[in-house]
Design a protein around this motif. Structure first.
Motif, PDB file in Angstrom:
ATOM      1  N   TRP A  14      13.762-103.377   3.246  1.00  0.00           N
ATOM      2  CA  TRP A  14      12.551-102.623   2.908  1.00  0.00           C
ATOM      3  C   TRP A  14      12.679-101.233   3.519  1.00  0.00           C
ATOM      4  O   TRP A  14      12.502-101.039   4.722  1.00  0.00           O
ATOM      5  CB  TRP A  14      11.311-103.328   3.453  1.00  0.00           C
ATOM      6  CG  TRP A  14      10.051-102.697   2.963  1.00  0.00           C
ATOM      7  CD1 TRP A  14       9.387-101.650   3.542  1.00  0.00           C
ATOM      8  CD2 TRP A  14       9.308-103.041   1.807  1.00  0.00           C
ATOM      9  NE1 TRP A  14       8.287-101.325   2.796  1.00  0.00           N
ATOM     10  CE2 TRP A  14       8.207-102.170   1.725  1.00  0.00           C
ATOM     11  CE3 TRP A  14       9.466-104.007   0.808  1.00  0.00           C
ATOM     12  CZ2 TRP A  14       7.269-102.236   0.701  1.00  0.00           C
ATOM     13  CZ3 TRP A  14       8.540-104.065  -0.201  1.00  0.00           C
ATOM     14  CH2 TRP A  14       7.450-103.191  -0.246  1.00  0.00           C
ATOM     15  N   CYS A  36       6.591 -97.407  -4.436  1.00  0.00           N
ATOM     16  CA  CYS A  36       7.550 -97.838  -3.415  1.00  0.00           C
ATOM     17  C   CYS A  36       8.164 -99.197  -3.744  1.00  0.00           C
ATOM     18  O   CYS A  36       9.200 -99.558  -3.197  1.00  0.00           O
ATOM     19  CB  CYS A  36       6.904 -97.861  -2.036  1.00  0.00           C
ATOM     20  SG  CYS A  36       5.583 -99.049  -1.867  1.00  0.00           S
ATOM     21  N   VAL A  37       7.543 -99.942  -4.657  1.00  0.00           N
ATOM     22  CA  VAL A  37       8.106-101.239  -5.037  1.00  0.00           C
ATOM     23  C   VAL A  37       7.626-101.617  -6.441  1.00  0.00           C
ATOM     24  O   VAL A  37       6.503-101.309  -6.827  1.00  0.00           O
ATOM     25  CB  VAL A  37       7.724-102.340  -4.010  1.00  0.00           C
ATOM     26  CG1 VAL A  37       6.233-102.616  -4.000  1.00  0.00           C
ATOM     27  CG2 VAL A  37       8.493-103.631  -4.246  1.00  0.00           C
ATOM     28  N   THR A  75      13.086-101.500  -5.359  1.00  0.00           N
ATOM     29  CA  THR A  75      12.718-100.106  -5.143  1.00  0.00           C
ATOM     30  C   THR A  75      12.916 -99.337  -6.449  1.00  0.00           C
ATOM     31  O   THR A  75      13.611 -99.822  -7.352  1.00  0.00           O
ATOM     32  CB  THR A  75      13.601 -99.463  -4.063  1.00  0.00           C
ATOM     33  OG1 THR A  75      14.954 -99.426  -4.541  1.00  0.00           O
ATOM     34  CG2 THR A  75      13.520-100.207  -2.737  1.00  0.00           C
ATOM     35  N   SER A  81      14.205-105.148  -2.492  1.00  0.00           N
ATOM     36  CA  SER A  81      13.557-104.838  -1.217  1.00  0.00           C
ATOM     37  C   SER A  81      12.659-105.971  -0.727  1.00  0.00           C
ATOM     38  O   SER A  81      12.192-105.943   0.406  1.00  0.00           O
ATOM     39  CB  SER A  81      12.733-103.552  -1.326  1.00  0.00           C
ATOM     40  OG  SER A  81      11.750-103.682  -2.340  1.00  0.00           O
ATOM     41  N   PHE A  82      12.426-106.971  -1.574  1.00  0.00           N
ATOM     42  CA  PHE A  82      11.549-108.069  -1.170  1.00  0.00           C
ATOM     43  C   PHE A  82      11.866-109.313  -1.980  1.00  0.00           C
ATOM     44  O   PHE A  82      12.158-109.231  -3.170  1.00  0.00           O
ATOM     45  CB  PHE A  82      10.075-107.697  -1.381  1.00  0.00           C
ATOM     46  CG  PHE A  82       9.131-108.765  -0.923  1.00  0.00           C
ATOM     47  CD1 PHE A  82       8.807-108.887   0.412  1.00  0.00           C
ATOM     48  CD2 PHE A  82       8.600-109.667  -1.819  1.00  0.00           C
ATOM     49  CE1 PHE A  82       7.961-109.893   0.840  1.00  0.00           C
ATOM     50  CE2 PHE A  82       7.758-110.668  -1.414  1.00  0.00           C
ATOM     51  CZ  PHE A  82       7.429-110.782  -0.071  1.00  0.00           C
ATOM     52  N   LEU A 102       4.429-109.473   1.182  1.00  0.00           N
ATOM     53  CA  LEU A 102       4.531-108.190   0.486  1.00  0.00           C
ATOM     54  C   LEU A 102       3.427-107.227   0.887  1.00  0.00           C
ATOM     55  O   LEU A 102       3.685-106.055   1.171  1.00  0.00           O
ATOM     56  CB  LEU A 102       4.507-108.398  -1.032  1.00  0.00           C
ATOM     57  CG  LEU A 102       4.564-107.123  -1.860  1.00  0.00           C
ATOM     58  CD1 LEU A 102       5.900-106.423  -1.678  1.00  0.00           C
ATOM     59  CD2 LEU A 102       4.312-107.415  -3.318  1.00  0.00           C
ATOM     60  N   HIS A 105       4.028-105.506   4.149  1.00  0.00           N
ATOM     61  CA  HIS A 105       4.982-104.380   4.045  1.00  0.00           C
ATOM     62  C   HIS A 105       4.280-103.131   3.528  1.00  0.00           C
ATOM     63  O   HIS A 105       4.491-102.044   4.040  1.00  0.00           O
ATOM     64  CB  HIS A 105       6.131-104.737   3.100  1.00  0.00           C
ATOM     65  CG  HIS A 105       7.143-105.654   3.666  1.00  0.00           C
ATOM     66  ND1 HIS A 105       7.960-105.329   4.707  1.00  0.00           N
ATOM     67  CD2 HIS A 105       7.475-106.917   3.315  1.00  0.00           C
ATOM     68  CE1 HIS A 105       8.749-106.335   4.990  1.00  0.00           C
ATOM     69  NE2 HIS A 105       8.478-107.322   4.158  1.00  0.00           N
ATOM     70  N   ASP A 109       3.462 -99.500   5.714  1.00  0.00           N
ATOM     71  CA  ASP A 109       3.898 -98.174   5.305  1.00  0.00           C
ATOM     72  C   ASP A 109       2.772 -97.163   5.257  1.00  0.00           C
ATOM     73  O   ASP A 109       2.979 -95.973   5.452  1.00  0.00           O
ATOM     74  CB  ASP A 109       4.546 -98.233   3.908  1.00  0.00           C
ATOM     75  CG  ASP A 109       5.989 -98.679   3.954  1.00  0.00           C
ATOM     76  OD1 ASP A 109       6.530 -98.831   5.061  1.00  0.00           O
ATOM     77  OD2 ASP A 109       6.578 -98.862   2.871  1.00  0.00           O
TER      78      ASP A 109
END
Length: 111
Positions: A14, A36-37, A75, A81-82, A102, A105, A109
């Motif tokens: 991440w 971001c995701v 990403t 990333s997850f 999730l 995370h 951020d």
């Protein structure tokens, strides 16, 4: 599935928001600057478990099969990333997101 998770765990990372912004593809910078995701869940069909309780937890009324679901996040750059834990087929996509890490995370951020 557990073995696959163990073998791929080292590659799931991440990144921090600053790193994402620096390496954001141009097509995302224009329209999805704060992205971001990107998330989706995948479903894996499995054999019917012999244990009745296990069978109940993985049965999907929508698909009419025994399935497990996994939430995957990537990403904008395309790296994974997850990855959530596997959950039974009865759970909804919303419930997978809420029960996974999730949101932790994403909130980490922001602060």
């Amino acid at each position: 599935l557990k073995m696959a998770a163990v073998k791929t765990a080292f590659s799931i990372y991440w990144p921090d928001r600053e790193r994402l912004r620096e390496t954001m593809p141009m097509c995302f910078r224009r329209f999805f600057r704060k992205c971001c995701v990107i998330i989706d869940h995948t479903e894996i069909q499995m054999k019917h478990p012999s244990d009745l309780l296990a069978r109940t937890s993985v049965w999907s009324n929508d698909k009419h099969h025994s399935i497990v679901k996994i939430l995957i996040g990537i990403t904008p750059q395309g790296t994974i990333s997850f990855e959530s834990d596997c959950v039974g087929g009865r759970i909804s996509g919303k419930e997978i997101v809420e029960s996974s890490a999730l949101l932790d995370h994403l909130l980490a951020d922001v602060t």
